[in-house]
Write a protein that holds these residues in place. Structure first.
Motif, PDB file in Angstrom:
ATOM      1  N   VAL A   1      36.650 -15.765 -25.340  1.00 48.40           N
ATOM      2  CA  VAL A   1      36.764 -16.123 -26.358  1.00 48.40           C
ATOM      3  C   VAL A   1      38.382 -15.658 -27.117  1.00 48.40           C
ATOM      4  CG1 VAL A   1      36.385 -15.696 -28.675  1.00 48.40           C
ATOM      5  CG2 VAL A   1      34.504 -16.081 -27.027  1.00 48.40           C
ATOM      6  N   SER A   2      38.653 -15.983 -27.741  1.00 42.34           N
ATOM      7  CA  SER A   2      40.292 -16.028 -28.338  1.00 42.34           C
ATOM      8  C   SER A   2      40.357 -16.555 -29.861  1.00 42.34           C
ATOM      9  CB  SER A   2      41.364 -15.900 -27.137  1.00 42.34           C
ATOM     10  OG  SER A   2      41.203 -17.580 -27.589  1.00 42.34           O
ATOM     11  N   PHE A   3      41.253 -15.906 -30.108  1.00 46.02           N
ATOM     12  CA  PHE A   3      41.390 -16.502 -31.974  1.00 46.02           C
ATOM     13  C   PHE A   3      43.224 -17.613 -31.139  1.00 46.02           C
ATOM     14  CE2 PHE A   3      39.757 -12.685 -33.830  1.00 46.02           C
ATOM     15  CZ  PHE A   3      38.945 -12.597 -34.386  1.00 46.02           C
ATOM     16  N   PHE A   4      43.035 -18.043 -32.177  1.00 43.13           N
ATOM     17  CA  PHE A   4      44.080 -19.712 -32.742  1.00 43.13           C
ATOM     18  C   PHE A   4      45.088 -18.432 -33.315  1.00 43.13           C
ATOM     19  CE2 PHE A   4      41.591 -22.892 -33.360  1.00 43.13           C
ATOM     20  CZ  PHE A   4      41.828 -23.484 -32.506  1.00 43.13           C
ATOM     21  N   GLN A   5      47.038 -18.542 -32.259  1.00 41.62           N
ATOM     22  CA  GLN A   5      47.695 -18.499 -32.899  1.00 41.62           C
ATOM     23  C   GLN A   5      48.562 -18.303 -34.500  1.00 41.62           C
ATOM     24  OE1 GLN A   5      48.919 -15.120 -32.370  1.00 41.62           O
ATOM     25  NE2 GLN A   5      47.043 -14.894 -30.730  1.00 41.62           N
TER      26      GLN A   5
ATOM     27  N   THR B   1      36.023 -10.613 -23.621  1.00 40.77           N
ATOM     28  CA  THR B   1      35.250 -12.067 -22.753  1.00 40.77           C
ATOM     29  C   THR B   1      33.974 -10.936 -22.072  1.00 40.77           C
ATOM     30  OG1 THR B   1      37.559 -11.237 -21.005  1.00 40.77           O
ATOM     31  CG2 THR B   1      35.469 -11.551 -19.739  1.00 40.77           C
TER      32      THR B   1
ATOM     33  N   CYS C   1      39.654 -19.461 -35.252  1.00 42.03           N
ATOM     34  CA  CYS C   1      40.121 -19.075 -36.413  1.00 42.03           C
ATOM     35  C   CYS C   1      39.882 -17.334 -36.160  1.00 42.03           C
ATOM     36  CB  CYS C   1      40.924 -19.840 -38.328  1.00 42.03           C
ATOM     37  SG  CYS C   1      40.910 -21.220 -37.642  1.00 42.03           S
ATOM     38  N   GLU C   2      40.194 -16.763 -36.839  1.00 40.84           N
ATOM     39  CA  GLU C   2      40.309 -15.177 -37.245  1.00 40.84           C
ATOM     40  C   GLU C   2      39.888 -15.853 -38.478  1.00 40.84           C
ATOM     41  OE1 GLU C   2      42.190 -10.420 -37.833  1.00 40.84           O
ATOM     42  OE2 GLU C   2      43.401 -11.782 -37.606  1.00 40.84           O
TER      43      GLU C   2
ATOM     44  N   LEU D   1      35.637 -22.647 -27.857  1.00 35.11           N
ATOM     45  CA  LEU D   1      35.635 -20.866 -27.542  1.00 35.11           C
ATOM     46  C   LEU D   1      37.432 -19.899 -27.624  1.00 35.11           C
ATOM     47  CD1 LEU D   1      34.684 -20.866 -23.843  1.00 35.11           C
ATOM     48  CD2 LEU D   1      33.372 -20.518 -25.438  1.00 35.11           C
ATOM     49  N   GLN D   2      38.393 -20.926 -28.975  1.00 38.45           N
ATOM     50  CA  GLN D   2      39.175 -20.461 -29.499  1.00 38.45           C
ATOM     51  C   GLN D   2      38.985 -21.112 -31.132  1.00 38.45           C
ATOM     52  OE1 GLN D   2      42.993 -21.579 -27.829  1.00 38.45           O
ATOM     53  NE2 GLN D   2      43.950 -19.947 -28.356  1.00 38.45           N
TER      54      GLN D   2
ATOM     55  N   GLU E   1      37.749 -10.762 -30.501  1.00 34.26           N
ATOM     56  CA  GLU E   1      38.449 -11.947 -29.405  1.00 34.26           C
ATOM     57  C   GLU E   1      37.713 -10.977 -28.562  1.00 34.26           C
ATOM     58  OE1 GLU E   1      42.298 -14.213 -29.646  1.00 34.26           O
ATOM     59  OE2 GLU E   1      42.066 -11.794 -30.216  1.00 34.26           O
TER      60      GLU E   1
END
Length: 368
Positions: free
Chosen positions: A326-330, A306, A272-273, A269-270, A304
């Protein structure tokens, strides 16, 4: 042969007397014939038993004479009808004027107790109940209208009941009628104000026809109208103004569970952009994804956020999943540092160092 001037003649026959005067001269009288009649001896006959039940009677008669006088009544007929207890005799006078008195005849009257009926409970009751009617004590019994011959009868039908009781002397008495009233049990009708199959969170109103009291099954509510919001077979037992009870036909209510959809992902769920992720709902009839409004079972996510899905199942019931984040890695900015000048003479070199990472690919030389 008596020698007195006066004699008592008490035998039938001819009588004469010879009289002597003071000179001793005798003279005979004419003959007198005395006739003495026998006194009558009346007998009493009865035309039936002289012991009988109160209300009955017997006729007492004697032979034929000129005159009669009955005791106790003082009647002057040859026959009398007797319905009272006591000792009876008759004095008669025959054609010769002679009087005779009969022997005494005793009349006995049996006392008859009035027949009564007692009940072991109310004589007005509901259909399906009963009452036991019991006659007063006797030797035999005859009930109307059912013809039973026991002292007690069990009655479940409406009607007018009476009993004739015969005692040990054979005397009978009929009771006063007892009316038995059987009230019909009520038949409640339940009306339904909507569908009886629906989704959790809804309900249907069930209303009984009007009576004095109500008890609903299976929930035990006591109002005329109830809200049914759970699966079950609903019926109502009512009591009317006579205290009689009746139960309605059952109403089946089916409550469908709302679906609880789950979301699965085809990867972490995470990410890379610039990459993407496929989210898939559990199977349903229709789908509505939040926040993007897509209506397919699976969606491809590039951003990214919910994500949740509202589904509708085959029963028309809806449910919404929990949110899936759902999120991107920093990604830290990549920098290169050099251990010397970036401009130098041929034959020399410089060491270039990248920021720390898991792997490296240099361009243009392809070192790793």
């Amino acid at each position: 042969g008596q020698t007195t001037q006066v004699i008592s003649a008490n035998q039938s026959g001819p009588y004469t007397v010879t009289v002597f005067d003071e000179n001793g001269c005798a003279s005979a009288s004419d003959t007198i014939v005395i006739t003495i009649y026998d006194n009558p001896e009346p007998a009493i006959t009865a035309n039936g038993p002289i012991e009988f039940c109160a209300g009955d009677s017997v006729t007492l008669s004697t032979g034929i004479y000129d005159e009669y006088e009955w005791f106790l009544f003082g009647q002057t007929t040859q026959s009398i009808v007797v319905s009272n207890e006591g000792d009876y005799w008759v004095s008669v006078t025959d054609t010769n004027g002679c009087v005779g008195i009969s022997d005494t005849i005793s009349i006995e009257i049996f006392t008859v107790d009035s027949a009564t009926i007692s009940a072991d409970g109310p004589t007005e009751f509901c259909d399906g109940d009963m009452v036991t009617l019991t006659a007063s004590e006797g030797s035999s019994y005859a009930w109307l209208p059912n013809g039973e011959t026991t002292q007690s009868i069990t009655v479940s039908d409406a009607g007018t009941y009476s009993v004739t009781v015969v005692d040990a002397n054979g005397c009978s008495s009929s009771s006063v009628e007892v009316e038995v009233i059987v009230n019909p049990n009520p038949i409640p009708i339940v009306t339904v104000n909507g569908p009886t199959e629906f989704c959790t969170g809804n309900e249907v109103l069930l209303t009984s026809s009007e009576f004095d009291s109500y008890v609903w099954s299976p929930n035990g509510e006591t109002t005329q109208t109830i809200s049914a919001g759970a699966t079950g077979s609903y019926s109502v037992t009512v009591t009317d103004e006579n205290g009689c009870m009746g139960t309605s036909s059952p109403i089946d209510v089916t409550v469908f569970d709302n679906p609880i959809p789950e979301i699965s992902a085809n990867g972490p769920l995470q990410f890379c952009e610039g990459d993407s992720l496929v989210l898939t709902s559990t199977l349903a009839q229709s789908y509505s994804w939040i926040p993007n409004g897509e209506t397919t079972q699976s969606i491809t996510v590039f951003d990214e956020g919910t994500f949740s899905v509202m589904v509708v199942d085959s029963n028309g019931c809806s449910g919404t999943s929990d949110g899936t984040v759902v999120s991107f890695f920093q990604v830290e900015p990549v920098t290169i540092t050099a251990d010397g000048p970036l401009t130098f003479c041929e034959g020399n070199d410089v060491v270039l160092t990248a920021t720390t990472g898991d792997s490296y690919e240099w361009s243009p030389n392809g070192e790793t």
